[in-house]
Scaffold this motif. Structure first.
Motif, mmCIF file in Angstrom:
data_model
loop_
_atom_site.group_PDB
_atom_site.id
_atom_site.type_symbol
_atom_site.label_atom_id
_atom_site.label_comp_id
_atom_site.label_asym_id
_atom_site.label_seq_id
_atom_site.Cartn_x
_atom_site.Cartn_y
_atom_site.Cartn_z
ATOM 1 N N ILE B 390 -20.695 -38.416 42.561
ATOM 2 C CA ILE B 390 -20.065 -38.601 41.504
ATOM 3 C C ILE B 390 -21.088 -38.382 40.294
ATOM 4 O O ILE B 390 -20.533 -38.119 39.260
ATOM 5 C CB ILE B 390 -19.399 -40.253 41.341
ATOM 6 N N ALA B 391 -22.179 -38.599 40.380
ATOM 7 C CA ALA B 391 -23.136 -38.326 39.155
ATOM 8 C C ALA B 391 -23.428 -36.821 38.829
ATOM 9 O O ALA B 391 -24.050 -36.545 37.889
ATOM 10 C CB ALA B 391 -24.556 -38.884 39.523
ATOM 11 N N GLY B 392 -22.788 -35.909 39.791
ATOM 12 C CA GLY B 392 -22.632 -34.615 39.602
ATOM 13 C C GLY B 392 -23.827 -33.794 40.082
ATOM 14 O O GLY B 392 -24.169 -32.829 39.620
ATOM 15 N N PHE B 393 -24.370 -34.294 41.349
ATOM 16 C CA PHE B 393 -25.388 -33.410 42.018
ATOM 17 C C PHE B 393 -24.691 -32.349 42.582
ATOM 18 O O PHE B 393 -24.022 -32.656 43.435
ATOM 19 C CB PHE B 393 -26.078 -34.575 43.142
ATOM 20 N N GLU B 402 -17.569 -30.074 36.685
ATOM 21 C CA GLU B 402 -18.456 -30.341 35.485
ATOM 22 C C GLU B 402 -18.988 -29.167 34.965
ATOM 23 O O GLU B 402 -19.037 -28.576 33.937
ATOM 24 C CB GLU B 402 -19.396 -31.513 35.754
ATOM 25 N N PHE B 403 -19.287 -28.216 36.076
ATOM 26 C CA PHE B 403 -19.941 -26.826 35.509
ATOM 27 C C PHE B 403 -18.842 -26.051 35.024
ATOM 28 O O PHE B 403 -19.178 -25.379 33.806
ATOM 29 C CB PHE B 403 -20.558 -26.354 36.718
ATOM 30 N N LEU B 404 -17.591 -26.017 35.519
ATOM 31 C CA LEU B 404 -16.577 -25.275 34.991
ATOM 32 C C LEU B 404 -16.450 -25.639 33.768
ATOM 33 O O LEU B 404 -16.074 -25.184 32.566
ATOM 34 C CB LEU B 404 -15.390 -25.282 35.764
ATOM 35 N N LEU B 405 -16.261 -27.246 33.608
ATOM 36 C CA LEU B 405 -15.942 -27.786 32.339
ATOM 37 C C LEU B 405 -16.977 -27.269 30.865
ATOM 38 O O LEU B 405 -16.487 -27.092 29.874
ATOM 39 C CB LEU B 405 -15.695 -29.306 32.453
ATOM 40 N N LEU B 406 -18.118 -27.513 31.528
ATOM 41 C CA LEU B 406 -19.229 -27.095 30.664
ATOM 42 C C LEU B 406 -19.042 -25.691 30.268
ATOM 43 O O LEU B 406 -19.302 -25.267 28.793
ATOM 44 C CB LEU B 406 -20.584 -27.374 31.195
ATOM 45 N N SER B 407 -18.848 -24.781 31.101
ATOM 46 C CA SER B 407 -18.804 -23.185 30.809
ATOM 47 C C SER B 407 -17.403 -23.167 29.935
ATOM 48 O O SER B 407 -17.572 -22.182 28.845
ATOM 49 C CB SER B 407 -18.482 -22.600 31.994
#
Lengths: 230, 492
Positions: B390-393, B402-407
């Protein structure tokens, strides 16, 4: 002044009656806010429900939307009879029917309420341009009843008067739906009525849970849970 | 159509049945069977919709977007019911709940599933509201199931705050009806999502803009958006843990679904100009989402109750998803859909292990849960791996989404990646400062392992790992179809 006359003077008698009753619904909200005795609060709530029934019936006559008579009947059954009856019964069984739940600063609360009504009119201003003359005030009054009920929820300390506030909020929404849009589709109205019914019953059960756990119905004493634990 | 009928009927009839039968053990087993049946029917429904296209009639509207949530809801409901059996029977044996309360629990569990599925599948925005309010009513007595003062307080807060919040959404719905009555023929058609979307560009933009504000505040209360989130940690921490798992994993998704559906309508109405900026809905969602994301991350540091800790983590993730749907565009939407899935799976798995860890230690207090891995390795590792996920490891699915959202943020509004990254860091630190002493460390004296069903956690985390390593083709296309429905264009 002439704008005022343009808006209201040429309405039919039914429409004028609807507007008068709309004003009375708003006044009943103020009365609910200021009333401190539990039993009187419940009676006022029933009265507000009754005003809604009359408004609904008049709108039904005025627009020839006869399905609104069903809504009026449903409201009569649910909000004028069942919910007040249930609340009175539970209050009697809990021995709090004659109790007081007075406001801390009634003057400030009522002035705040007045300010809220003005705010609601300003929110509804852009919408009013798209509504017909009769429904022009409906949105604003409906929103005002909702907001005043929220204020009532904030200022009251007894669980039972908070429930009256909660139900009165639902009255405001129903008023908006009836006067601004001639009611919602039947399936939605039935669903909302069903939710109100279940909510009333759950609230009724809940009073006893609250009393059993804190030996009082003052929700002020429900204060264990905080955002950050110290 | 018959698949839909069975998907909805199973939890409804199941709830009634469980309200009637007295045997606690039998009811726990039946609860699993009913949930399994519901899950199989929903797979059937998903298969039918994906093959034959959207189902659209007077009452129901089902496309790739909501059918995926229906399947996810039923999957998590099934695995939670499996966990619930051992967990609730343990609570029953130690005398925390009576037989009557167990009956209420099982009946409400299925009634809650029914309201969520109805909210997801209905075509009518009014019925959507009714179903979401019904979901509150079905769960409020579960939050106070233990009858402790704290749980009664939590349930009261939940009832009043969600009721007040959702009343705003009904006002918004009335406003949509007001706008729609002018352009859609027939009063019965005017609240149907399928007819509204056909006339979206003709809807009066001013009214729709104001309606969206009310709808966002209303359903946002149920999503748990800051500053309307107050009820959420209380309700999630005081109720029985299986309830926390489904509340966090599923109900929040359904409320977000409602907001996204309305956003599509409002975007259509505002595109034609008017007083409001065309991206009004998106901007509102982004600001509420970002605020929730940051504030909840900060609150993580100040928690002392393990279930409250993960409730704040849910607020944080819901904030991130709201932000992403607000950002719009195919990449962000795809990421948000993926994030909904992996968050549901991971968070419900975490609540399962949290429930087991606190049953094991006899407390929910973070300071008193120690050495879980030594006491019962399966539970301890489940909690540790779940929290890592859940922490995104990497390589878990949450990292991918989360990586997609950041991109996506980098492409459209690059400056906003800074608060996002900071927020992720804050949340990460907040989770691990509490987690580390709980799972590691020495086993406190006198603690014995408990009976725990481990495979639901393993299944969820394995799925999340799989989604992180490679998203299977059919699922990617499924998400892509949903992305096209929401944002207009696809990613693949």
């Amino acid at each position: 002044m002439s704008g005022f006359l343009d808006t209201y003077a040429y309405l039919t008698l039914t429409e004028q009656a609807i507007l008068t009753l709309a004003a009375m619904v708003l006044v009943s909200s103020f009365a609910l806010l200021a009333q401190s005795r539990v039993v009187a609060t419940i009676r006022l709530f029933a009265l507000q429900g009754f005003l809604l029934v009359v408004v609904t019936a008049l709108v039904a006559l005025n627009t020839q939307e006869y399905h609104l008579f069903y809504s009026a009947g449903l409201t009569l059954l649910l909000k004028v009879w069942f919910v007040p009856w249930l609340l009175t019964r539970q209050a009697r069984r809990l021995g709090i029917l004659r109790d007081l739940d007075s406001l801390l600063r009634p003057g400030v609360v009522l002035i705040a309420a007045g300010a809220l009504v003005i705010f609601c009119y300003s929110v509804a201003l852009p919408i009013q341009r798209f509504a017909e003359s009769i429904t022009r005030d409906a949105i604003a009054i409906s929103l005002a009843v909702v907001m005043l009920s929220m204020l009532m929820l904030i200022t009251r300390r007894k669980a039972i008067t908070q429930v009256v506030g909660f139900m009165s909020m639902e009255n405001g929404l129903f008023f908006g739906a009836v006067t601004a849009t001639q009611g919602m589709p039947m399936v939605v109205e039935l669903g909302v009525a069903f939710d109100v019914l279940i909510a009333a019953v759950v609230f009724g059960v809940f009073f006893f849970h609250i009393r059993d756990s804190i030996e009082s119905l003052d929700v002020d004493m429900l204060n264990q849970l905080t955002e950050v634990d110290e | 159509m018959s698949a839909l009928f069975w998907t909805l009927l199973t939890p409804l009839a199941g709830g009634l049945l469980l309200a009637l039968i007295p045997g606690t053990r039998l009811a726990a087993r039946l609860n699993i069977l009913i949930s399994l049946a519901g899950f199989l029917f929903s797979i059937w429904l998903a298969n039918a919709v994906l093959r034959q296209g959207a189902l659209d009639n007077q009452y129901f509207y089902i496309d790739a977007f909501n059918v995926y949530l229906v399947a996810l809801t039923n999957l998590v409901s099934f695995t939670t019911s499996v966990f619930s059996r051992t967990y609730m029977l343990h609570e029953f044996e130690i005398g925390r709940v009576s037989e009557r309360q167990m009956r209420l629990y099982h009946a409400s569990f299925q009634a809650f599933m029914f309201t969520m599925l109805l909210a997801l599948t209905t075509n009518n925005l009014g019925v959507l509201w009714v179903a979401l309010e019904g979901a509150t009513l079905a769960t409020v007595l579960l939050v106070s199931l233990y009858r402790t003062p704290a749980s009664v307080e939590a349930a009261w807060k939940y009832f009043i705050l969600c009721g007040v919040g959702i009343a705003q959404a009904l006002f918004g719905t009335v406003l949509i009806y007001l706008a729609a009555a002018k352009v859609v023929d027939g009063p019965d058609q005017a609240l149907l999502w399928s007819s509204l979307i056909r006339h979206a560009t003709e809807l009066e933009p001013t009214v729709m803009g104001i309606a969206f504000v009310f709808l966002l505040v209303g359903y946002g209360t149920k999503i748990g958006l800051v500053p309307l989130h107050n009820w959420l940690p209380d309700a999630h921490s005081e109720g029985p843990t299986p309830m926390s798992a489904v509340l966090s994993g599923l109900l929040l998704n359904v409320a977000l679904y409602a907001v996204v559906r309305v956003k599509v309508l409002v975007d259509g109405a505002l595109a034609g100009g008017g007083e409001h900026a065309p991206q009004l809905a998106g901007y509102l969602m982004m600001s509420f989402g970002l605020l929730s994301f940051i504030v909840a991350g900060l609150f993580l540091h100040r928690q002392r109750d393990i279930k409250r800790l993960f409730s704040y983590s849910s607020i944080e993730h819901m904030g991130l998803m709201t932000f992403a749907f607000g950002l719009g565009g195919p990449l962000a939407t795809f990421g948000a859909l993926l994030h909904m899935t992996v968050h549901s799976l991971t968070k419900s798995a975490i609540f399962v292990t949290v429930g087991q860890a606190s049953q094991l230690s006899g407390t929910q207090s973070i300071d008193h849960i120690r050495g879980v891995i030594q006491t019962q390795p399966a539970v301890g590792w489940g909690l540790l791996i779940g929290t890592l996920a859940i922490a995104g490891f990497p390589p878990f699915g949450v990292f991918t989404s989360e990586f997609l959202l950041l991109s996506a943020t980098m492409q459209t509004l690059p400056w906003l990646t800074i608060p996002l990254l900071v927020g992720l860091g804050i949340a990460f630190a907040g989770l691990f400062r509490h987690l580390h002493p709980m799972v590691f460390g020495n086993r406190p004296e006198g603690l014995m392992p408990i009976k725990a069903t481990v495979w639901p956690v393993v299944l969820h985390l394995a799925l999340v790992l799989w989604l992180g390593l490679s998203i299977p083709d059919f699922l990617a296309h499924w998400f892509d179809q949903a992305t096209i429905l929401i944002s207009g264009s696809g990613l693949l």
